[in-house]
Design an enzyme around this catalytic site. Structure first.
Site, mmCIF file in Angstrom:
data_model
loop_
_atom_site.group_PDB
_atom_site.id
_atom_site.type_symbol
_atom_site.label_atom_id
_atom_site.label_comp_id
_atom_site.label_asym_id
_atom_site.label_seq_id
_atom_site.Cartn_x
_atom_site.Cartn_y
_atom_site.Cartn_z
ATOM 1 N N ARG A 58 3.708 -19.588 2.926
ATOM 2 C CA ARG A 58 3.289 -19.911 4.305
ATOM 3 C C ARG A 58 3.172 -21.416 4.531
ATOM 4 N NH1 ARG A 58 2.867 -14.824 5.944
ATOM 5 N NH2 ARG A 58 1.701 -13.354 4.651
ATOM 6 N N ARG A 82 0.828 -1.218 0.000
ATOM 7 C CA ARG A 82 0.000 0.000 0.000
ATOM 8 C C ARG A 82 0.859 1.264 0.000
ATOM 9 N NH1 ARG A 82 -2.789 -4.207 1.869
ATOM 10 N NH2 ARG A 82 -5.074 -4.219 2.013
ATOM 11 N N ASP A 104 -4.165 -15.424 7.389
ATOM 12 C CA ASP A 104 -2.898 -15.960 6.859
ATOM 13 C C ASP A 104 -2.178 -16.861 7.865
ATOM 14 O OD1 ASP A 104 -3.220 -14.697 4.429
ATOM 15 O OD2 ASP A 104 -2.192 -12.880 5.081
HETATM 16 C C1 S3P Z 1 -4.234 -8.972 2.240
HETATM 17 C C2 S3P Z 1 -5.476 -9.498 2.412
HETATM 18 C C3 S3P Z 1 -5.725 -10.931 2.614
HETATM 19 C C4 S3P Z 1 -4.464 -11.688 2.963
HETATM 20 C C5 S3P Z 1 -3.297 -11.282 2.122
HETATM 21 C C6 S3P Z 1 -3.026 -9.797 2.281
HETATM 22 C C7 S3P Z 1 -4.104 -7.522 2.015
HETATM 23 O O1 S3P Z 1 -6.265 -11.469 1.420
HETATM 24 O O2 S3P Z 1 -4.664 -13.073 2.868
HETATM 25 O O3 S3P Z 1 -2.128 -11.995 2.495
HETATM 26 O O4 S3P Z 1 -2.975 -6.989 2.125
HETATM 27 O O5 S3P Z 1 -5.130 -6.869 1.743
HETATM 28 P P1 S3P Z 1 -7.849 -11.398 1.076
HETATM 29 O O6 S3P Z 1 -8.204 -9.987 0.879
HETATM 30 O O7 S3P Z 1 -7.999 -12.202 -0.180
HETATM 31 O O8 S3P Z 1 -8.516 -12.016 2.263
#
Ligand code: S3P
Length: 447
Positions: free
Chosen positions: A402, A33, A326
């Protein structure tokens, strides 16, 4: 990078106590981000503590392809943004490697600009569903042309005259929510995203930090997030906190390796991310938060994890799933060393991560002598208790960092070593994993 490198088979075996400090890398979600919002601001954003994992490096490369300047000077990453609506059309295909977060957020960020971009990724990413993102992007006026089932490679034709949307996210996904918010940045008027279950809120916090007008209201419908489009984002200086999802590995290893005492300093405990630690404590883990404090408006602490011989299986509250999504793979390893059943429900999303994480872990755990039951959105691990986990098998990582790290943690305490067919995906999120764990006393080798 498309993960064309050679596989790296790895093995871990029973070791003495893990001791010392584990300085884990920057948060993956916040790192992606920082680069994307930095690229959409006007001027220079500085980022310290960025995760230099392959996933994030692929996002940096993508932001350059859309016209931003992204470079590292000393320890700091500098992003010269092009402003909301300022993206250039990339000259080539954008390869997001293994990163679902990267590709989905970038698709959102470009979908409301009058440019066309084609996205691809490695064999794992090319299997993952993109319709969950392109459906709401179509409401803004963007068009998506992908493979059957909404898979990559996929071309997005951004909307020339985007309209704002009101969208209820049908699955608990911070990536979908964030893609819609990023698309909303270049739509006039207010874009509203509603989520029934709270997912990680880094996008909302960071958008506010960059000066966007964004509000969140808890209502009967769920969390209603309203973003006013076409702001001028102001460049920021960002200190990326360390990743709780990476901290999970040394923490869980310390809980199952006899005599261990590990300090994992400076971990963000944003409530939308910290579900694993709460769960471990409910299982009887000797896990304490030291020096609990606020950092950049978020709770943070040093985690101290000590060997916990009397772990008990529990039912993980399904409403906690999003805050530890995760972490289920490594939790299932801890569950194998606990007494009794650990029941995990409401976790359908695990089936569409970098791999089908329920299947990948259940296969390896069963091979290693642990009874596992599973259904479409649940699984149960029947723990054998400390000292009774056989191990001694080769597991398959399915291009999923993971999964690889979870089985390597398992091998540190199982009776016989655990092998992983390919540890190379670990570099996507935790490139220093082997050295860091080795420094604590783990016995991991490339075989
Ligand atoms: C993330 C959201 C999650 C997570 C991923 C990172 C993010 O995925 O599993 O490792 O940074 O927005 P989902 O939005 O598919 O749940």
């Amino acid at each position: 990078m498309s993960g064309h490198g050679d596989p790296i088979p790895m093995m871990s075996r029973k070791c003495g106590p893990l001791k010392g400090e584990a300085h884990v890398p920057g948060d993956k979600s916040i790192s992606h981000r920082s680069l994307i919002l930095g690229a959409m601001a006007v001027g220079e954003t500085k980022v310290r503590g960025l995760l230099e994992g392959q996933d994030v490096l692929d996002t940096a490369k993508a932001m350059r392809a859309f016209g931003a300047t992204v470079e590292k000077k000393g320890d700091t990453w500098h992003v010269h943004g092009v402003g909301v609506g300022g993206f250039a059309e990339p000259a080539d295909v954008i390869d997001c490697g293994n990163a679902g977060t990267g590709v989905r957020l970038i698709m959102g960020a470009m979908a409301t600009s009058p440019i066309t971009a084609t996205f691809t990724g490695d064999a794992s990413l090319r299997k993952r569903p993109m319709g969950r993102v392109t459906d709401p992007l179509a409401l803004f006026g963007a068009k998506a042309y992908g493979r059957t089932g909404g898979r990559l490679p996929m071309t997005i034709v951004g909307a020339a005259d985007p309209v704002p949307v009101r969208y209820t996210v049908p699955v608990p996904s911070a990536q979908v929510k964030s893609a819609v918010l990023l698309a909303g940045l270049n739509a006039p008027g207010q874009t509203v995203v509603i989520e029934k279950e709270a997912t990680r809120d880094h996008s909302e916090r960071m958008l506010a930090g960059f000066g966007a007008e964004i509000t969140t209201m808890e209502t009967e419908e769920g969390r209603v997030i309203t973003l006013t489009g076409q702001p001028e984002l102001k460049p920021q200086t960002i200190d990326v906190p360390r990743d709780p999802s990476s901290a999970a590995f040394p923490v869980c290893a310390a809980l199952i390796v006899p005599g261990s005492d590990v300090l994992v300093p400076n971990i963000g405990l944003n409530p939308t991310r910290a579900g694993l630690f709460e769960t471990l404590r409910e299982m009887g883990a000797d896990l304490t938060y030291e020096n609990l404090r606020e950092e950049g408006g978020e709770p943070a602490a040093d985690l101290r994890a000590r060997f916990s011989p009397n772990l008990k299986g529990i039912e993980v509250p399904p409403e906690r799933a999003a805050s530890m999504i995760d972490e289920y793979p490594v939790l299932s390893v801890v569950a194998a060393f606990a007494e009794g059943a650990t029941v995990m429900r409401g976790v359908k999303e695990l089936r569409v991560k970098e791999s089908d994480r329920i299947a990948a872990m259940a296969d390896g755990l069963r091979l290693a002598g642990i009874e596992v039951e599973d259904g479409p959105d649940w699984w149960i691990v029947h723990g054998r208790g400390h000292g009774n986990v056989p191990g001694g098998v080769e597991t398959v990582s399915h291009l999923d960092h993971r999964i690889a790290m979870s089985f390597l943690v398992m091998g540190m305490a199982s009776e016989k070593p655990m092998r992983v067919d390919d540890g190379s995906p670990i570099a996507t999120s935790f490139p220093i994993f082997e050295g860091l764990m080795g420094g604590l006393g783990a016995d991991i080798e490339r075989v």
